[in-house]
Write an enzyme that holds these catalytic residues in place. Sequence first.
Site, mmCIF file in Angstrom:
data_model
loop_
_atom_site.group_PDB
_atom_site.id
_atom_site.type_symbol
_atom_site.label_atom_id
_atom_site.label_comp_id
_atom_site.label_asym_id
_atom_site.label_seq_id
_atom_site.Cartn_x
_atom_site.Cartn_y
_atom_site.Cartn_z
ATOM 1 N N ASN A 9 -2.001 48.999 44.050
ATOM 2 C CA ASN A 9 -2.965 49.120 42.960
ATOM 3 C C ASN A 9 -3.983 47.997 43.144
ATOM 4 O O ASN A 9 -3.685 46.840 42.860
ATOM 5 C CB ASN A 9 -2.227 48.989 41.620
ATOM 6 C CG ASN A 9 -3.182 48.944 40.442
ATOM 7 O OD1 ASN A 9 -4.385 49.184 40.582
ATOM 8 N ND2 ASN A 9 -2.646 48.625 39.265
ATOM 9 N N LYS A 11 -6.622 47.418 41.599
ATOM 10 C CA LYS A 11 -7.252 47.002 40.330
ATOM 11 C C LYS A 11 -8.766 46.891 40.524
ATOM 12 O O LYS A 11 -9.332 47.646 41.317
ATOM 13 C CB LYS A 11 -6.609 45.706 39.810
ATOM 14 C CG LYS A 11 -5.077 45.854 39.724
ATOM 15 C CD LYS A 11 -4.391 44.767 38.951
ATOM 16 C CE LYS A 11 -2.880 45.016 38.939
ATOM 17 N NZ LYS A 11 -2.146 44.037 38.162
ATOM 18 N N HIS A 95 -1.023 52.057 32.867
ATOM 19 C CA HIS A 95 -0.777 50.688 33.350
ATOM 20 C C HIS A 95 -0.848 49.723 32.166
ATOM 21 O O HIS A 95 -1.629 49.933 31.234
ATOM 22 C CB HIS A 95 -1.814 50.309 34.412
ATOM 23 C CG HIS A 95 -1.463 49.052 35.118
ATOM 24 N ND1 HIS A 95 -1.745 47.814 34.586
ATOM 25 C CD2 HIS A 95 -0.821 48.821 36.292
ATOM 26 C CE1 HIS A 95 -1.287 46.880 35.410
ATOM 27 N NE2 HIS A 95 -0.729 47.462 36.452
ATOM 28 N N GLU A 97 -2.261 47.015 31.808
ATOM 29 C CA GLU A 97 -3.616 46.492 31.550
ATOM 30 C C GLU A 97 -4.437 47.513 30.756
ATOM 31 O O GLU A 97 -5.282 47.135 29.939
ATOM 32 C CB GLU A 97 -4.281 46.111 32.880
ATOM 33 C CG GLU A 97 -3.639 44.839 33.442
ATOM 34 C CD GLU A 97 -3.576 44.759 34.956
ATOM 35 O OE1 GLU A 97 -4.296 45.499 35.642
ATOM 36 O OE2 GLU A 97 -2.774 43.936 35.462
ATOM 37 N N GLU A 167 7.065 48.132 35.200
ATOM 38 C CA GLU A 167 6.348 46.884 35.462
ATOM 39 C C GLU A 167 6.475 45.971 34.246
ATOM 40 O O GLU A 167 5.742 46.138 33.258
ATOM 41 C CB GLU A 167 4.862 47.179 35.707
ATOM 42 C CG GLU A 167 4.596 48.072 36.894
ATOM 43 C CD GLU A 167 3.179 47.867 37.430
ATOM 44 O OE1 GLU A 167 3.054 47.558 38.621
ATOM 45 O OE2 GLU A 167 2.207 47.982 36.658
ATOM 46 N N GLY A 173 1.123 39.634 38.149
ATOM 47 C CA GLY A 173 0.127 38.636 38.509
ATOM 48 C C GLY A 173 0.539 37.213 38.182
ATOM 49 O O GLY A 173 -0.283 36.297 38.212
ATOM 50 N N SER A 213 4.524 41.151 40.803
ATOM 51 C CA SER A 213 4.669 40.084 41.805
ATOM 52 C C SER A 213 5.561 40.487 42.985
ATOM 53 O O SER A 213 6.319 39.660 43.485
ATOM 54 C CB SER A 213 5.161 38.792 41.145
ATOM 55 O OG SER A 213 4.199 38.347 40.200
#
Length: 251
Positions: A9, A11, A95, A97, A167, A173, A213
Amino acid sequence: MRRPILAGNWKMNTSLKEAVELVTGLKRELAGVTDADIVVCPPFTHLTTIRDVVAGSNIALGAQNMYIAEEGAFTGEISPKMLKDSGCTYVILGHSERRQYFNESDEFINTKAKKALEHGLTPIICVGETLDQREQGITGKIVTTQIKGCLAGLSESDMLKCVIAYEPVWAIGTGKTASNAQAQEVHALIRSLLTELFSETVAQKIRIQYGGSVKPDNIAGLMQEKDIDGALVGGASLKVSSFAGIVLFNK
Ligand code: 13P
């Protein structure tokens, strides 16, 4: 035996030039891989260019998001039909985010999943708890609600076409991967929910990726867990060496 699926991904990263260099390098490094599915999910603006680079290779193309309508007055949105037309076979949905910054709900993600399936796209449906939720001890409750909401009303045959990504938000991250055991525990929960909601057959066939990660040096341990079937990779998917290292975890 479920076939591993490793997806990058990207992003909101890469210039078009960087994206082409990245995928060209991946094509070279991963040409020999026949025992796993490999997916790259670049930003929308790069999709058709990357489609042409990966054509005929073992790398599939995915998008990072999608709207629910086929076309019309939805300024700034991208439809499932457009994604198909751009060469996508996968689409990441829900996701964290998107949930966090764009207020996406389980219900909206569920509608997106149905629309993606109608158009022959494979949804990668994301779930995961925040740090606060993990510390409160409600990870299971949160993931259960997300799974039930996102998969509501899907038929068994539709479900068989989906991929799920677990996730944990606190691992994204941050460099803090969930331990193998922490990840496995939630993957097992998701698989038991799939048995409850669909059937044992569906539960055994669905691939559940871990994301957060993931790096070349932790992928092998994660993949040894019984219910972990692949990874959805952010930061480490932006470099040829690290994404190739992840895909080649068992080589
Ligand atoms: P990182 O691999 O950068 O933690 O991101 C994970 C992720 O969000 C993939 O969708």
